[in-house]
Design a protein around this motif. Sequence first.
Motif, PDB file in Angstrom:
ATOM      1  N   UNK A  95       0.845  -1.196   0.000  1.00 32.65           N
ATOM      2  CA  UNK A  95       0.000   0.000   0.000  1.00 32.65           C
ATOM      3  C   UNK A  95       0.877   1.242   0.000  1.00 32.65           C
ATOM      4  N   UNK A  96       0.645   2.093  -0.969  1.00 32.62           N
ATOM      5  CA  UNK A  96       1.338   3.379  -1.048  1.00 32.62           C
ATOM      6  C   UNK A  96       0.275   4.471  -0.996  1.00 32.62           C
ATOM      7  N   UNK A  97       0.485   5.455  -0.115  1.00 34.60           N
ATOM      8  CA  UNK A  97      -0.483   6.532   0.076  1.00 34.60           C
ATOM      9  C   UNK A  97       0.201   7.858  -0.240  1.00 34.60           C
ATOM     10  N   UNK A  98      -0.458   8.669  -1.053  1.00 35.02           N
ATOM     11  CA  UNK A  98       0.041   9.997  -1.421  1.00 35.02           C
ATOM     12  C   UNK A  98      -0.988  11.024  -0.964  1.00 35.02           C
ATOM     13  N   UNK A  99      -0.645  11.810   0.037  1.00 33.67           N
ATOM     14  CA  UNK A  99      -1.566  12.810   0.574  1.00 33.67           C
ATOM     15  C   UNK A  99      -1.327  14.125  -0.164  1.00 33.67           C
ATOM     16  N   UNK A 100      -2.417  14.657  -0.737  1.00 34.05           N
ATOM     17  CA  UNK A 100      -2.331  15.911  -1.490  1.00 34.05           C
ATOM     18  C   UNK A 100      -3.259  16.924  -0.838  1.00 34.05           C
ATOM     19  N   UNK A 110      -2.652   0.130  -4.475  1.00 30.27           N
ATOM     20  CA  UNK A 110      -2.664  -1.130  -3.740  1.00 30.27           C
ATOM     21  C   UNK A 110      -2.105  -2.226  -4.637  1.00 30.27           C
ATOM     22  N   UNK A 111      -1.128  -2.928  -4.113  1.00 21.01           N
ATOM     23  CA  UNK A 111      -0.485  -4.056  -4.799  1.00 21.01           C
ATOM     24  C   UNK A 111       0.029  -3.692  -6.194  1.00 21.01           C
ATOM     25  N   UNK A 112       0.310  -2.433  -6.420  1.00 19.59           N
ATOM     26  CA  UNK A 112       0.889  -1.979  -7.670  1.00 19.59           C
ATOM     27  C   UNK A 112      -0.059  -1.889  -8.851  1.00 19.59           C
ATOM     28  N   UNK A 113      -1.323  -2.316  -8.686  1.00 16.03           N
ATOM     29  CA  UNK A 113      -2.216  -2.286  -9.845  1.00 16.03           C
ATOM     30  C   UNK A 113      -3.602  -1.694  -9.568  1.00 16.03           C
ATOM     31  N   UNK A 114      -3.953  -1.427  -8.337  1.00 16.60           N
ATOM     32  CA  UNK A 114      -5.253  -0.848  -8.001  1.00 16.60           C
ATOM     33  C   UNK A 114      -5.048   0.578  -7.526  1.00 16.60           C
ATOM     34  N   UNK A 115      -5.685   1.522  -8.194  1.00 19.61           N
ATOM     35  CA  UNK A 115      -5.527   2.943  -7.879  1.00 19.61           C
ATOM     36  C   UNK A 115      -6.828   3.498  -7.352  1.00 19.61           C
ATOM     37  N   UNK A 116      -6.717   4.543  -6.554  1.00 18.76           N
ATOM     38  CA  UNK A 116      -7.930   5.188  -6.098  1.00 18.76           C
ATOM     39  C   UNK A 116      -7.628   6.454  -5.320  1.00 18.76           C
ATOM     40  N   UNK A 117      -8.706   7.064  -4.814  1.00 15.16           N
ATOM     41  CA  UNK A 117      -8.577   8.322  -4.108  1.00 15.16           C
ATOM     42  C   UNK A 117      -9.697   8.406  -3.075  1.00 15.16           C
ATOM     43  N   UNK A 118      -9.367   8.941  -1.893  1.00 18.06           N
ATOM     44  CA  UNK A 118     -10.394   9.208  -0.884  1.00 18.06           C
ATOM     45  C   UNK A 118     -10.278  10.658  -0.463  1.00 18.06           C
ATOM     46  N   UNK A 119     -11.397  11.228  -0.045  1.00 19.96           N
ATOM     47  CA  UNK A 119     -11.400  12.603   0.446  1.00 19.96           C
ATOM     48  C   UNK A 119     -10.938  12.622   1.895  1.00 19.96           C
ATOM     49  N   UNK A 120     -10.256  13.707   2.228  1.00 14.85           N
ATOM     50  CA  UNK A 120      -9.832  13.883   3.607  1.00 14.85           C
ATOM     51  C   UNK A 120     -10.874  14.676   4.299  1.00 14.85           C
TER      52      UNK A 120
END
Length: 120
Positions: A95-100, A110-120
């Motif tokens: 899991x890699x998380x990029x906070x913007x 996630x696992x190098x192939x699943x991308x997404x975004x959540x609101x803070x």
Amino acid sequence: MATKTMRKTDSKAVTASASTVQTKAEQPKTTAKAAAAPKKTTTRKATAKKAEPKLNTEVYIQFWGKEVYAKDVVTRIKEVWTKEMGKKESELVDLKVYIKPEENAAHYVINGDTFGCINL
């Protein structure tokens, strides 16, 4: 024939003296190893007793008057993985998380192939 007998006797004498020399040379090494062995054992016991302190880490991101706890972001991404995508948490390996903050979002991979975004 006398010379042959002498040579055999001489070779036996040389062989016998060589074996006694080897035996004498090996004996001091054995006693030195036996004397050094207890010192190594006590050193290992002393180092094995030391325990490293456990590090307690908390990461907060503060921006535009908001404060986000990084562990909460990871927990929410795990919920998306399990509840929305229907996957098992054990399948989440990487899991890699990029906070913007400028987007008020956290992007994840996630696992190098699943991308997404959540609101803070």
